[in-house]
Design an enzyme around this catalytic site. Structure first.
Site, short mmCIF file in Angstrom:
data_model
loop_
_atom_site.label_atom_id
_atom_site.label_comp_id
_atom_site.label_asym_id
_atom_site.label_seq_id
_atom_site.Cartn_x
_atom_site.Cartn_y
_atom_site.Cartn_z
N PHE A 111 0.84 -1.19 0.00
CA PHE A 111 0.00 0.00 0.00
C PHE A 111 0.88 1.25 0.00
CE2 PHE A 111 -2.40 3.29 2.42
CZ PHE A 111 -3.32 3.56 1.43
N GLN A 112 0.60 2.15 -0.91
CA GLN A 112 1.34 3.41 -1.06
C GLN A 112 2.84 3.19 -1.28
OE1 GLN A 112 -0.01 6.19 2.03
NE2 GLN A 112 -1.60 6.81 0.58
N LYS A 161 9.80 2.98 6.61
CA LYS A 161 9.18 3.20 7.92
C LYS A 161 9.89 2.44 9.03
CE LYS A 161 4.65 3.04 10.05
NZ LYS A 161 4.09 4.36 10.33
N MET A 478 0.63 32.02 -23.95
CA MET A 478 1.83 31.73 -24.73
C MET A 478 1.55 30.71 -25.82
SD MET A 478 4.84 32.47 -25.34
CE MET A 478 5.91 33.18 -24.10
C1 LIG Z 1 2.87 22.19 -16.29
C2 LIG Z 1 2.87 22.79 -17.64
N1 LIG Z 1 1.95 22.41 -18.56
C3 LIG Z 1 1.95 22.95 -19.78
C4 LIG Z 1 2.88 23.90 -20.14
C5 LIG Z 1 2.87 24.49 -21.55
N2 LIG Z 1 2.60 25.95 -21.49
C6 LIG Z 1 3.59 26.87 -21.55
S1 LIG Z 1 3.04 28.42 -21.41
C7 LIG Z 1 1.45 27.90 -21.29
C8 LIG Z 1 0.32 28.88 -21.13
C9 LIG Z 1 0.35 29.56 -19.82
O1 LIG Z 1 -0.85 30.29 -19.66
P1 LIG Z 1 -1.00 31.36 -18.51
O2 LIG Z 1 -0.50 30.82 -17.23
O3 LIG Z 1 -2.40 31.86 -18.50
O4 LIG Z 1 0.02 32.50 -18.90
P2 LIG Z 1 0.05 33.49 -20.16
O5 LIG Z 1 0.89 32.84 -21.20
O6 LIG Z 1 -1.36 33.70 -20.61
O7 LIG Z 1 0.70 34.70 -19.62
C10 LIG Z 1 1.36 26.52 -21.39
C11 LIG Z 1 0.11 25.74 -21.36
C12 LIG Z 1 3.84 24.24 -19.17
N3 LIG Z 1 4.81 25.12 -19.41
N4 LIG Z 1 3.80 23.71 -17.93
#
Ligand SMILES: Cc1ncc(C[n+]2csc(CCOP(=O)(O)OP(=O)(O)O)c2C)c(N)n1
Lengths: 565, 163
Positions: A111-112, A161, A478
């Protein structure tokens, strides 16, 4: 005196100077938590193990000390993995302690149970499964030593543990004996002398500096080197706070979203001096045209970083602080030649100033809608010089790097190598815990914020007065930008749907929430947030389809920037 | 180009997966790998045969050295060294080919270590090229199974690589 394994662990942490750990309890670490109850070591309970790791990571980034995390076995341990990988990519010193099922059950799908040593082998500097309590004190000693020396990094200790509850005499070793681990600190004097000669012969030199400057605390040595030779300094995302960005020799960030003058300088230079940087693909763009006219000097403590992506004319392995101090000393005695260098590189600096004037880091301002860059500029203007800024990942992160003129070391904490959304809020938490008196601001996107927004509860519980600025574009901005520029505006799964009321979200946790929807409200909201005690969330409804520029499209050389949309 | 690297490591839990994981995680090739403890029971020696250009080999050696469990890394390729490999080969032998098989075994100074009415099992040690040689000669008779250890190497001369 005989102690239990969990007592030995906490005693050993004390010997390493640990006074604060981040973590989350569970069955496989319940004995450690029981001993923590009466221990002088403080503990911050985050609301997710990933957040505990990011918090410890930011504690380390902001203080230079080793961050410490405790998590339970199985899901607790696997929840730490993204945090550990984030720290590993950015070379952050950290020790993560995970509980494990009792040794007789290991391998039985108990478990875990999770093979966390197997899972984290490629994203830790080293890891240990302690099967014998007699190895425990030595293991902790080694773990801290490995985490903080050489090229720093996370080390994981998996503690079954039964080892936590068995007993043995406690003797903490004075020193570490690791025959396979002897980092080189002292830079080779002859190589450094050659570097000085190459600098004196250069006519278009550029310093390209990375996160290693912060890790080695070589900030003042870097400043001395730049000032005494008047060589311009291009910084990576990891090094934006390593060199004062308002300095006349600062070129700003280079790479995919780098400043025009930084990318042009690197493209045209005849000598590139890479210091504590690793030629990441987001920096170099198309690798074969990166600094193709230049001879390259590369200084790094990690030999594997050198000649990994580019060929190097002069490698120097060593601690940056040591190497730069020796280099500065060597140049100081060559006063007349350095004067000639400064004379002979005047034209180069004029060319660079021309680039700065031609395409400064700028944006089209607006009287009505809120421009994200404007928010960043206002945050800079209204915050203290030593304010610590964290970010999530996305457009807001790049705008922060571009427009927040950092002036002091270790004030910009961001996930560079892994690019982990959800880093910023727990990181702000960790930095605020390290510096209760300083201003700590998480600059966030609305997407990233929701990856660890539960940490608002932790901020409230410990009354950590973090200020949060969400640049809300209701997009995964982005990715949307890439879809706009390279996928004919097919916004596949990047629109975040119905708007969330972030002000109410803050209030649900008992924090203060403020909102600005018009440009003229921005300053008022920031002033009010900074004047309000305790955690405050500021939501800025920004122009939704603003892009981060300049941008080097994937596969292009870094001088092939898109400058305007 | 083919390289033979000898790696002295701490003989501890998980060390093999640290090394093999490094190769797979970074996209380096492993052609063969053999590992066993040395005179000192706390250390093991791995012999790894890999391929790659100079830049890749430099990375492989540096990355191996970077592992905390690694004590010493020697790329024997440009050095004067002796490589030996063990192979066990099961060949089909019809009445008319048995004598020919024995003759080949004799020429290569190999040994027949198991016999059935239809097969010989042959043991041979030597440089990898020699093993390739006997395999080519035996192949027409029909090789049912072959097990090779991968080479182990040692430097020529009086000096040893500690451990
Ligand atoms: C954990 C994770 N999942 C996916 C990505 C891919 N990714 C890079 S930037 C981005 C968009 C980020 O959106 P937001 O936080 O609203 O910031 P904005 O670009 O709009 O300023 C994504 C999905 C990532 N960098 N990290």
């Amino acid at each position: 005196m005989k102690l239990t394994g969990s007592q030995i662990l906490l005693e050993s942490l004390g010997r390493e100077g640990v006074d604060l750990v981040f973590g989350y309890p569970g069955g496989a670490v319940i004995n450690i938590y029981d001993d923590l109850f009466s221990s002088p070591i403080e503990h911050i309970l985050t609301r997710h193990e990933q957040a505990a790791v990011h918090a410890a990571d930011a504690y380390a980034r902001s203080t230079g000390k080793v961050g410490v995390v405790i998590a339970t076995s199985g899901p607790g341990a696997t929840n730490t993995v993204t945090g550990i990988a984030t720290a590993y990519m950015d070379s952050i010193p950290m020790v993560v302690i995970t509980g494990q099922v009792p040794t007789p059950l290991i391998g039985n799908d108990a478990f875990q149970e999770a093979d966390i040593c197997g899972i984290t082998r490629p994203c830790t500097k080293h890891n240990y499964l302690v099967k014998d309590i007699r190895d425990l004190a030595r293991t902790v000693k080694e773990a801290f030593y490995i985490a903080r020396t050489g090229r720093p990094g996370p080390v994981l200790i998996d503690l079954p543990k039964d080892v936590q509850v068995s007993t043995c005499d406690f003797v903490y070793p004075d020193s570490v004996e690791l025959r396979g681990y002897k980092p080189t600190y002292a830079g080779n004097v002859r190589q450094i002398e050659k570097a000085a000669q190459m600098i004196l012969q250069a006519r278009r030199p550029v310093l390209y500096v990375g996160g290693g400057i912060n890790l080695s605390a070589a900030n003042s040595e870097l400043l001395t080197l730049a000032e005494q030779t008047r060589m311009p300094v291009a910084t990576t995302l990891m090094a934006m706070s390593a060199f004062p960005q308002q300095h006349p020799l600062a070129l700003g960030m280079l790479g995919m979203h780098g400043a025009y003058c930084a990318n042009m300088s690197v493209t045209e230079c005849d000598l590139l001096i890479a210091i504590g940087a690793r030629f990441d693909d987001r920096v170099t763009g198309r690798i074969d045209s990166f600094a193709e006219k230049a001879r390259v000097i590369h200084v790094d403590i990690d030999p594997t970083s050198i000649k990994k992506n580019v060929s190097v004319d002069l490698p120097i392995v060593g601690d940056l602080k040591d190497v730069l101090a020796k280099l500065n000393a060597s140049l100081t005695v060559k006063g007349a030649e350095v004067d000639e260098l400064i004379e002979a590189t005047t034209a180069w600096r004029e060319t660079i100033d021309g680039w700065k004037k031609k395409h400064p880091m700028t944006y089209r301002s607006s009287k009505s809608v809120i421009k994200p860059q404007f928010v960043i500029e206002k945050l800079r203007e209204l915050s203290a010089d030593d304010a610590i800024i964290t970010t999530e990942v996305g457009q807001h992160q790049m705008w922060t790097a571009q427009f927040f003129k950092f002036t002091q070391p270790r004030t910009f904490l961001t996930s560079g190598g892994l690019g982990t959304m959800g880093f910023g809020l727990p990181a702000a938490l960790g930095a605020q815990a390290a510096f209760p008196e300083r201003q700590v601001i998480d600059i966030s996107g609305d997407g990233s914020f929701q990856m660890n927004s539960q940490e608002l509860a932790t901020l409230m519980q410990y009354q950590l007065p973090v200020k949060i600025a969400i640049l809300n574009n209701n997009f995964l901005g982005m990715v949307r930008q890439w879809q706009q520029m390279f996928f004919e505006k097919r916004y596949s799964q990047t629109c975040l749907g119905l708007p969330i009321d972030f002000v109410k979200l803050a209030q649900a946790y008992g924090a203060t929430g403020l909102r600005a929807t018009r440009n003229d409200e921005v300053e008022g909201v920031i002033r009010e947030a900074f004047a309000t005690p305790g955690p405050v969330l500021m939501e800025f409804k920004i122009s939704r389809e603003e892009n981060v520029l300049p941008m080097v499209p994937a596969g292009k050389a870094i001088h092939e920037m898109v400058l305007a949309s | 180009m083919k390289h033979t690297i000898s790696v002295l490591v701490e003989n501890e839990f998980g060390v093999l997966s640290r090394v093999s994981g490094l190769f797979s995680g970074r996209g380096f090739n492993i052609e063969s790998l053999s590992v066993a403890p040395t005179l000192d029971p706390d250390t093991s020696r791995m012999t790894i045969v890999t391929t790659g250009d100079d830049r890749i080999l430099e990375q492989i050696t540096k990355q191996l050295n970077k592992l905390i469990s690694t004590i010493k890394v020697v790329d024997f390729t440009a050095k004067d060294f002796i490589a030996r490999e063990l192979a066990l080969i099961k060949v089909s032998t019809e009445a008319e080919t048995r004598a020919e098989a024995l003759r080949i075994v004799d020429i290569f100074r190999a040994k027949v270590i198991d016999v059935t009415p239809k097969t010989y099992t042959i043991e041979i040690t030597g440089a990898p090229a020699k093993i390739n040689g006997i395999i080519e000669l035996l192949r027409p008779m029909g090789i049912k199974e072959i097990v090779r250890s991968g080479p182990v190497v040692i430097g020529r001369g009086a000096k040893g690589v500690a451990g």
